[in-house]
Design a protein around this motif. Structure first.
Motif, short mmCIF file in Angstrom:
data_model
loop_
_atom_site.label_atom_id
_atom_site.label_comp_id
_atom_site.label_asym_id
_atom_site.label_seq_id
_atom_site.Cartn_x
_atom_site.Cartn_y
_atom_site.Cartn_z
N UNK A 105 0.85 -1.20 0.00
CA UNK A 105 0.00 0.00 0.00
C UNK A 105 0.88 1.24 0.00
N UNK A 106 0.29 2.36 -0.42
CA UNK A 106 1.02 3.63 -0.44
C UNK A 106 0.07 4.76 -0.09
N UNK A 107 0.65 5.78 0.50
CA UNK A 107 -0.11 7.00 0.81
C UNK A 107 0.82 8.14 0.44
N UNK A 108 0.41 8.99 -0.47
CA UNK A 108 1.33 10.08 -0.81
C UNK A 108 0.84 10.94 -1.94
N UNK A 109 1.63 12.00 -2.24
CA UNK A 109 1.20 12.96 -3.26
C UNK A 109 1.42 12.46 -4.68
N UNK A 123 -1.45 18.96 -7.21
CA UNK A 123 -0.84 17.99 -6.29
C UNK A 123 -1.97 17.50 -5.41
N UNK A 124 -2.24 16.20 -5.48
CA UNK A 124 -3.29 15.62 -4.65
C UNK A 124 -2.71 14.35 -4.03
N UNK A 125 -3.45 13.78 -3.09
CA UNK A 125 -2.91 12.63 -2.37
C UNK A 125 -3.75 11.39 -2.61
N UNK A 126 -3.08 10.31 -2.87
CA UNK A 126 -3.79 9.04 -3.05
C UNK A 126 -3.39 8.07 -1.95
N UNK A 127 -4.37 7.27 -1.57
CA UNK A 127 -4.10 6.16 -0.67
C UNK A 127 -4.49 4.93 -1.49
N UNK A 128 -3.54 4.07 -1.78
CA UNK A 128 -3.84 2.97 -2.70
C UNK A 128 -3.18 1.67 -2.30
#
Ligand code: HAM
Length: 425
Positions: A105-109, A123-128
């Motif tokens: 998993x990742x959380x970041x811009x 610039x937005x953030x995804x949690x995937x």
């Protein structure tokens, strides 16, 4: 010229009090994802441009219009517009044996040069998550369920899952040919973009927002009409698993997703109150070719800004945050008291209290600083208190104050005295 006091257009600072929501969302996400067997993978924000053009597809909007790309030291580089390709690069670097079955998993811009508007940032953030598994309806349904569960854990209950299929990779050419043939008679009525898309990337005609194009595509046969029975059975198996888990969803024959790497199951989750940018999250099964090998996986990414916007619009948004320990401010009159307070500060912090002090100033200015910072309590001492081994504890809300012993029991006393009120049930 842009103001140097503003962040770059479409990008934002995230500060208190809103940052507390980000911290909660990140903590909840880590907990949920780790319970599903995922570990965190932090890939660089910058990658070689080719990684995205090859995996996302060079006729997609993301690659054609939205990437922040540039050349440096004879390399074409870009800021990552999404997380999947970087994770797959990591997997390919590990090799097929080690990567098989991996769950990251990742959380970041992420960065996309789109026209900024509410819910759409540069610039937005995804949690995937990305799960390295060969095609399996069971795994696809498990990952979709995880995404729904994570949204619920954040407090998003009012959302809708749209589900469709892209069919097996080997069928993509047949699906495109079938759609092209079905659209041929109406080509002249399509918008200019879609007349181009018919030849470049015909699936994209299905999600054109133009009214005339929507009317035309709504009369087309569903994409499944151009697929073989195995792909249809695959989708039906995913649906059966979703029903067994009581995950509500809607079959959406026009859903295509804007990235070319997908095959079989695709989905999007829309918030019912999120307005024009209602897509909270998207995901699906994919196959990305790197180092002459096709890497299979299934995953999703959630747009954290969009989720947060939805949560903050709800009337009880603040109830989502756990109660915070109140701020305690140490006021010292004179050098000796200030120096003793610096030592006390460390002891209190080590015990779990949240505390600060001003480096200098009169009692009035130190109290003003405490107020400005939102201190709920102050601890005050000067030479007299130092001599008597006491310290004055003041409740900043009620104004009540009383001397308490400045001894080893002080941290315990303060922990119970200043504990926040329990959260509302
Ligand atoms: P995506 O649909 O391009 O999928 O992005 C996922 C989510 O990121 C969107 O649903 C949206 O909430 C958010 N998002 C996208 N662009 C913006 C923007 N400009 N501003 C704010 N939020 C935005 C992917 O990125 C795939 N990599 C998902 C995936 C992972 N598929 C398989 N694995």
């Amino acid at each position: 010229m842009a103001s140097l006091l503003q962040p770059v257009q479409g990008m934002s600072d995230i500060a208190a009090p809103e940052v507390a929501h980000w911290q909660r969302m990140e903590a909840v996400a880590r907990d949920v994802m780790e319970r599903h067997g995922f570990t965190e993978l932090r890939t660089p924000l910058m990658e070689y441009e080719d990684l995205f053009t090859r995996s996302i597809g060079d006729t997609t909007d993301v690659v054609q219009k939205e990437m922040y790309s540039f050349e440096r030291s004879h390399h074409r580089l870009c800021l990552r517009p999404e997380g999947t390709a970087g994770v797959m690069r990591h997997a390919a670097g590990l090799g097929p044996i080690e990567a098989a079955g991996a769950r990251w998993y990742y959380i970041g811009p992420m960065f996309r040069c789109e026209r900024p508007q509410a819910g759409r940032k540069r610039q937005f953030h995804q949690c995937g998550v990305e799960c390295m598994e060969e095609p399996s309806p069971l795994v696809d349904a498990e990952i979709l369920a995880l995404q729904v569960d994570l949204l619920r854990a954040w407090g998003v209950t009012d959302c809708e899952v749209h589900l469709n299929t892209r069919g097996a990779g080997t069928e993509h050419a047949a699906v495109a040919a079938g759609l092209r043939a079905a659209l041929a008679a109406r080509e002249g009525d399509l918008c200019e973009d879609c007349r181009r898309r018919i030849h470049e990337n015909v699936l994209r005609v299905l999600d054109c927002k133009n009214e005339a194009c929507r009317a035309i595509v709504s009369s087309l046969p569903p994409v499944t009409a151009f697929m073989g029975p195995e792909s249809v059975a695959y989708l039906e198996a995913v649906e059966a698993h979703l029903r067994a888990m009581s995950i509500p969803y809607r079959r959406d024959p026009l859903l295509v997703r804007g990235l070319d790497y997908y095959e079989h199951t695709i989905w999007e989750i829309a918030g019912r109150r999120a307005g024009s940018q209602s897509a909270l999250a998207g995901g699906g099964r994919y196959r990305i070719t790197l180092a002459n090998r096709a890497w299979p996986g299934v995953g999703f990414a959630i747009g954290m800004e969009r989720v947060l916007q939805l949560l903050l619009e709800s009337p009880d948004a603040s109830a989502l945050l756990p109660p915070r320990r109140p701020l305690l401010w140490l006021v010292g009159l004179g050098n000796a008291a200030q120096s003793a307070n610096l030592v006390l500060l460390r002891t209190l912090r080590a015990a779990g209290l949240v505390c600060r002090m001003a480096p200098s100033g009169s009692m009035k200015s130190q109290m003003r600083a405490a107020n400005k910072a939102g201190a709920a309590w102050t601890l005050l001492r000067g030479d007299d208190e130092l001599a008597s081994g006491t310290i004055l504890l003041k409740n900043m809300t009620t104004g009540d104050q009383r001397p308490v012993p400045a001894d080893d029991a002080l941290p315990t006393l303060l922990l119970s005295e200043t504990a926040p009120a329990p959260a509302r049930p």
